[in-house]
Design an enzyme around this catalytic site. Sequence first.
Site, PDB file in Angstrom:
ATOM      1  N   LYS A  69       0.850  -1.191   0.000  1.00 52.81           N
ATOM      2  CA  LYS A  69       0.000   0.000   0.000  1.00 52.81           C
ATOM      3  C   LYS A  69       0.886   1.241   0.000  1.00 52.81           C
ATOM      4  O   LYS A  69       1.946   1.247   0.639  1.00 52.81           O
ATOM      5  CB  LYS A  69      -0.908   0.003   1.249  1.00 52.81           C
ATOM      6  CG  LYS A  69      -1.911   1.165   1.229  1.00 52.81           C
ATOM      7  CD  LYS A  69      -2.910   1.071   2.365  1.00 52.81           C
ATOM      8  CE  LYS A  69      -2.344   1.620   3.653  1.00 52.81           C
ATOM      9  NZ  LYS A  69      -3.367   1.775   4.701  1.00 52.81           N
ATOM     10  N   ARG A 112     -10.168  -0.754   7.786  1.00 48.96           N
ATOM     11  CA  ARG A 112      -9.285  -1.712   8.483  1.00 48.96           C
ATOM     12  C   ARG A 112      -8.790  -1.109   9.787  1.00 48.96           C
ATOM     13  O   ARG A 112      -8.462  -1.821  10.736  1.00 48.96           O
ATOM     14  CB  ARG A 112      -8.196  -2.241   7.571  1.00 48.96           C
ATOM     15  CG  ARG A 112      -7.127  -1.265   7.061  1.00 48.96           C
ATOM     16  CD  ARG A 112      -6.163  -0.856   8.129  1.00 48.96           C
ATOM     17  NE  ARG A 112      -4.848  -0.564   7.645  1.00 48.96           N
ATOM     18  CZ  ARG A 112      -4.069   0.384   8.155  1.00 48.96           C
ATOM     19  NH1 ARG A 112      -4.520   1.217   9.100  1.00 48.96           N
ATOM     20  NH2 ARG A 112      -2.864   0.536   7.714  1.00 48.96           N
ATOM     21  N   GLN A 140     -11.239   8.874  10.943  1.00 45.46           N
ATOM     22  CA  GLN A 140     -11.007   7.700  11.795  1.00 45.46           C
ATOM     23  C   GLN A 140     -12.039   7.613  12.915  1.00 45.46           C
ATOM     24  O   GLN A 140     -12.439   6.515  13.306  1.00 45.46           O
ATOM     25  CB  GLN A 140      -9.598   7.715  12.391  1.00 45.46           C
ATOM     26  CG  GLN A 140      -8.473   7.783  11.383  1.00 45.46           C
ATOM     27  CD  GLN A 140      -8.506   6.652  10.373  1.00 45.46           C
ATOM     28  OE1 GLN A 140      -8.899   5.535  10.690  1.00 45.46           O
ATOM     29  NE2 GLN A 140      -8.115   6.956   9.146  1.00 45.46           N
ATOM     30  N   ASP A 161     -13.956  17.430  19.882  1.00 46.72           N
ATOM     31  CA  ASP A 161     -13.069  17.849  18.800  1.00 46.72           C
ATOM     32  C   ASP A 161     -12.842  19.353  19.007  1.00 46.72           C
ATOM     33  O   ASP A 161     -13.647  20.021  19.673  1.00 46.72           O
ATOM     34  CB  ASP A 161     -13.747  17.593  17.436  1.00 46.72           C
ATOM     35  CG  ASP A 161     -12.760  17.641  16.271  1.00 46.72           C
ATOM     36  OD1 ASP A 161     -12.458  16.587  15.711  1.00 46.72           O
ATOM     37  OD2 ASP A 161     -12.276  18.749  15.938  1.00 46.72           O
ATOM     38  N   SER A 296      -2.333   1.535  18.256  1.00 47.31           N
ATOM     39  CA  SER A 296      -2.447   1.147  16.845  1.00 47.31           C
ATOM     40  C   SER A 296      -1.629   2.084  15.968  1.00 47.31           C
ATOM     41  O   SER A 296      -1.816   3.297  16.000  1.00 47.31           O
ATOM     42  CB  SER A 296      -3.925   1.224  16.432  1.00 47.31           C
ATOM     43  OG  SER A 296      -4.052   1.317  15.038  1.00 47.31           O
TER      44      SER A 296
HETATM   45  N1  LIG Z   1      -3.466   3.856  13.592  1.00 48.02           N
HETATM   46  C1  LIG Z   1      -3.810   3.782  12.330  1.00 48.02           C
HETATM   47  O1  LIG Z   1      -3.892   2.693  11.757  1.00 48.02           O
HETATM   48  C2  LIG Z   1      -4.150   5.030  11.592  1.00 48.02           C
HETATM   49  C3  LIG Z   1      -4.735   4.937  10.312  1.00 48.02           C
HETATM   50  C4  LIG Z   1      -5.075   6.099   9.649  1.00 48.02           C
HETATM   51  C5  LIG Z   1      -4.834   7.325  10.236  1.00 48.02           C
HETATM   52  N2  LIG Z   1      -4.238   7.398  11.471  1.00 48.02           N
HETATM   53  C6  LIG Z   1      -3.976   8.673  12.121  1.00 48.02           C
HETATM   54  O2  LIG Z   1      -5.164   9.093  12.761  1.00 48.02           O
HETATM   55  C7  LIG Z   1      -5.188  10.523  12.876  1.00 48.02           C
HETATM   56  C8  LIG Z   1      -6.516  11.047  12.387  1.00 48.02           C
HETATM   57  O3  LIG Z   1      -6.714  10.734  11.024  1.00 48.02           O
HETATM   58  P1  LIG Z   1      -8.101  11.197  10.311  1.00 48.02           P
HETATM   59  O4  LIG Z   1      -8.050  10.641   8.935  1.00 48.02           O
HETATM   60  O5  LIG Z   1      -9.269  10.882  11.167  1.00 48.02           O
HETATM   61  O6  LIG Z   1      -7.870  12.772  10.281  1.00 48.02           O
HETATM   62  P2  LIG Z   1      -8.985  13.918  10.211  1.00 48.02           P
HETATM   63  O7  LIG Z   1      -8.270  15.168   9.843  1.00 48.02           O
HETATM   64  O8  LIG Z   1     -10.131  13.461   9.366  1.00 48.02           O
HETATM   65  O9  LIG Z   1      -9.521  14.020  11.729  1.00 48.02           O
HETATM   66  C9  LIG Z   1      -8.747  14.472  12.811  1.00 48.02           C
HETATM   67  C10 LIG Z   1      -9.666  15.233  13.742  1.00 48.02           C
HETATM   68  O10 LIG Z   1      -8.941  15.554  14.943  1.00 48.02           O
HETATM   69  C11 LIG Z   1      -9.335  16.871  15.360  1.00 48.02           C
HETATM   70  N3  LIG Z   1      -8.297  17.416  16.207  1.00 48.02           N
HETATM   71  C12 LIG Z   1      -7.045  17.801  15.854  1.00 48.02           C
HETATM   72  N4  LIG Z   1      -6.377  18.248  16.949  1.00 48.02           N
HETATM   73  C13 LIG Z   1      -7.220  18.134  18.000  1.00 48.02           C
HETATM   74  C14 LIG Z   1      -7.113  18.433  19.387  1.00 48.02           C
HETATM   75  N5  LIG Z   1      -5.992  18.939  19.890  1.00 48.02           N
HETATM   76  N6  LIG Z   1      -8.173  18.210  20.176  1.00 48.02           N
HETATM   77  C15 LIG Z   1      -9.325  17.705  19.662  1.00 48.02           C
HETATM   78  N7  LIG Z   1      -9.488  17.407  18.352  1.00 48.02           N
HETATM   79  C16 LIG Z   1      -8.451  17.617  17.523  1.00 48.02           C
HETATM   80  C17 LIG Z   1      -9.506  17.613  14.048  1.00 48.02           C
HETATM   81  O11 LIG Z   1     -10.302  18.778  14.220  1.00 48.02           O
HETATM   82  C18 LIG Z   1     -10.176  16.554  13.159  1.00 48.02           C
HETATM   83  O12 LIG Z   1     -11.583  16.600  13.245  1.00 48.02           O
HETATM   84  C19 LIG Z   1      -3.969  10.992  12.081  1.00 48.02           C
HETATM   85  O13 LIG Z   1      -2.923  11.273  12.982  1.00 48.02           O
HETATM   86  C20 LIG Z   1      -3.620   9.807  11.202  1.00 48.02           C
HETATM   87  O14 LIG Z   1      -2.243   9.810  10.864  1.00 48.02           O
HETATM   88  C21 LIG Z   1      -3.912   6.269  12.150  1.00 48.02           C
END
Ligand SMILES: NC(=O)c1ccc[n+]([C@@H]2O[C@H](COP(=O)([O-])OP(=O)(O)OC[C@H]3O[C@@H](n4cnc5c(N)ncnc54)[C@H](O)[C@@H]3O)[C@@H](O)[C@H]2O)c1
Length: 326
Positions: A69, A112, A140, A161, A296
């Site tokens: 990926k 996933r 997420q 949020d 994770s």
């Molecule tokens: N563990 C995994 O397998 C995995 C997979 C995909 C993404 N991620 C990570 O998950 C995170 C979120 O990804 P996403 O696609 O949901 O992003 P996204 O931008 O869609 O959502 C993130 C949310 O967090 C909020 N936010 C940011 N800072 C904040 C704070 N200090 N307090 C409260 N809310 C806050 C934002 O306003 C936003 O709504 C990223 O760091 C991404 O890298 C992890």
Amino acid sequence: MEILWLSEEDVMASLSMEEAIEAVEEAFREHGMGTAQMPPKSYLIYKRYNGDLRTMPAYLEGMDATGVKVVNVHPDNPGSGLPTVMALLILNSPKTGAPIAVMGGTFLTNMRTGAAGAVAAKYLAKKSSKTVGLVGAGAQGRTQLLGLADIFDVETVKVADVSLDRCRALEEESRTFLDASYEISTDIREVCDADILVTTTPSRKPLVKEGWIKEGTHINAIGADAAGKEELDPAILKRAKVVVDDLVQASHSGEVNVPLAEGGITLEDIYATIGEVVAGKVPGRKDDDEVTVFDSTGLAIQDMATASRVYRTAVEKGLGIRLPFL
Ligand SMILES: NC(=O)c1ccc[n+]([C@@H]2O[C@H](COP(=O)([O-])OP(=O)(O)OC[C@H]3O[C@@H](n4cnc5c(N)ncnc54)[C@H](O)[C@@H]3O)[C@@H](O)[C@H]2O)c1
């Protein structure tokens, strides 16, 4: 020779959360049994654009699924109308190495990841869990809730949020699949009183304080997936039974990466991998008072297990476009 091209829409039509959970649980089991190959993710960092690009290869011997990926994380993207995370996935034949399908991996990545949280909570959260707290109402946040709703009878969802509008949008969408009582807030503390707490922000400093976590809480720490990211007070990791998805990957990019580097915790504070728990090598939750954390980072084996399932379903349904290759 042809390759099957599956658009995001085709992938969406070929994958339910229930199927993603089954595939990810099997992938974790193989990881725990030692029948999965997964070199660490490799990262390109685009400092000036606040983003990165990762390649994630894997092979699951039991499922006979392999491929790679390519996925980005650009937290500023929503401001210009693009998702933070976008992914493309190549599925290969383990027998010949030939590419058999190329598919959109953005929806699949979200599913996933939600499935990983659901599987972790199945083994680590209290069986009676009814209240879910979400820190972060982005992509997420939605799929984490979708996954948990598949395993637990969720009655109350608390969402925090920085943007109340994002909380409202998550509530509206989540009501389509989960009839529950929703409470929204910009105050993270208010959502921490939950049976299962899920953190999904791109934060680089702890947001959740140790004193806010009651006994028996299970935390899915999802947001930290690159060096320097963290969402939890390291004192929570000291207090909790910490289960990681992969020890090497978590050590340099998971929730534990900063506290490990700064000496707040040591490798001895990490209990097991989720694969070891799923494979039955070590027990999961021991009683209703224990605080548990699943760290994770997102594993390529989750992607390949899920993509292989998507491919089979898409072929059965006659979806996608066959492209000439050789
Ligand atoms: N563990 C995994 O397998 C995995 C997979 C995909 C993404 N991620 C990570 O998950 C995170 C979120 O990804 P996403 O696609 O949901 O992003 P996204 O931008 O869609 O959502 C993130 C949310 O967090 C909020 N936010 C940011 N800072 C904040 C704070 N200090 N307090 C409260 N809310 C806050 C934002 O306003 C936003 O709504 C990223 O760091 C991404 O890298 C992890």
